[in-house]
Design a protein around this motif. Sequence first.
Motif, short mmCIF file in Angstrom:
data_model
loop_
_atom_site.label_atom_id
_atom_site.label_comp_id
_atom_site.label_asym_id
_atom_site.label_seq_id
_atom_site.Cartn_x
_atom_site.Cartn_y
_atom_site.Cartn_z
N GLU B 71 -0.22 2.04 -4.86
CA GLU B 71 0.64 2.02 -3.68
C GLU B 71 1.96 1.34 -4.03
O GLU B 71 2.05 0.12 -4.17
N GLY B 73 4.52 0.56 -2.32
CA GLY B 73 4.94 -0.52 -1.42
C GLY B 73 4.25 -1.83 -1.77
O GLY B 73 4.87 -2.90 -1.79
N ALA B 74 2.96 -1.74 -2.06
CA ALA B 74 2.19 -2.95 -2.38
C ALA B 74 2.61 -3.52 -3.73
O ALA B 74 2.64 -4.74 -3.92
N PHE B 77 5.86 -5.25 -3.24
CA PHE B 77 5.62 -6.52 -2.55
C PHE B 77 5.05 -7.57 -3.51
O PHE B 77 5.47 -8.74 -3.50
N MET B 101 10.22 -3.16 4.86
CA MET B 101 9.41 -2.44 3.86
C MET B 101 8.48 -1.44 4.56
O MET B 101 8.39 -0.28 4.18
N PHE B 102 7.79 -1.93 5.59
CA PHE B 102 6.89 -1.03 6.32
C PHE B 102 7.68 0.04 7.07
O PHE B 102 7.25 1.20 7.14
N LEU B 105 8.56 2.89 4.70
CA LEU B 105 7.45 3.74 4.24
C LEU B 105 6.68 4.38 5.37
O LEU B 105 6.04 5.41 5.17
#
Lengths: 216, 216
Positions: B71, B73-74, B77, B101-102, B105
């Motif tokens: 992922e 995004g993860a 992060f 960020m959320f 996405l």
Amino acid sequence: MTPTITAFERSPDRGRGLARDMRVRWALEEVGRPYDVRLVSFGEMKQAAHLARNPFGQIPTYEEGDLALFESGAIVFHIAERHGGLLPAEPNARSRAVMWMFAALNTVEPPVFDRDLVQILERKEPWYEARMRALEDSIRTRLGALSRHLGEADWLDGDFSAGDLLMATVLRRLNGSALLADHPNIAAYVARGEARPAFQRAFEAQRAVFEAASGG
Amino acid sequence: MTPTITAFERSPDRGRGLARDMRVRWALEEVGRPYDVRLVSFGEMKQAAHLARNPFGQIPTYEEGDLALFESGAIVFHIAERHGGLLPAEPNARSRAVMWMFAALNTVEPPVFDRDLVQILERKEPWYEARMRALEDSIRTRLGALSRHLGEADWLDGDFSAGDLLMATVLRRLNGSALLADHPNIAAYVARGEARPAFQRAFEAQRAVFEAASGG
């Protein structure tokens, strides 16, 4: 300070707890944090007061003192980061829990959410059958991967985390479908999430809003 | 320890840096962290060795000692949390950066990504025009909201953050489109991201992979 969240005045899911405020309510219940709710109508969501909370005009939002947040994933993360119980303490396990949060919202949710939307909005379109077939194939691929990963475990990675919370809220949209029935371990995983006392309290709270709005 | 990421052996975007490893490369460049790349073919992505890294069989993944993440995004992060420069120190500002960020996405990326997919996969379908119109309406609504929020600011909330990094990678897919041209402040925002030296280094690195694969 008690945070205030926003939720639909009259949820289009008719009290089934599929709107995204459910995630935030559940997270707050898991960490034992009381909260206030400001109900907004569809009209109000597009007006200045709400757009100041969320420029995209959606629910839920989260207000706590000087802080105003939107995006259910970010709100759940904020709650998880400031309270115990939703993220592991060990740094690598914590990064993996965050990974499952993103996986729930970015890899699994898009086709699951689109399937509901297409069922409502595109049922009479000539492409309906083809669209649904493509979406369900995409969901099947993702559920197959998730099922193999989960195996006989209770949760995605060790103890229940914010990743499980988000994943369960996404998968609940498939309750009653053949897609979910094909994977008994995922169906049991969703049921395990729904059986948590914090989920139950959150579910009842959102349901009460719908019933009050319906005069039921 | 040098982390290893995975990327397409031959990216379908032909070196335009639209694949999701670009985000991870950019984040690693922003924090000054060297990394290794393991290239995978489409066939390898569905085989056991890669599925052990990511059960959904996608790129990028991130391996660092005992930690294996997927992922994008993860992963961004994780990098942002362990190094300076991608998340503000002040707790509320940090929660807002995670919110963006959320938002990148979950709110902006789905219709933007679907538009590219539909252009490739559904161009000959009878519903193509209607599908594109619906997707572009949805993108327009989101860009309008984003443009009003951004105004004349350089970044979404104060200094450049992991939220801007992800948002810029999502919006780059619209480069050259009328959708983006309608909002000069967003077009300038994307260009501002692309002008960062860390972006440039990441872009050249992924482009070199494509050129080597093409013998170009």
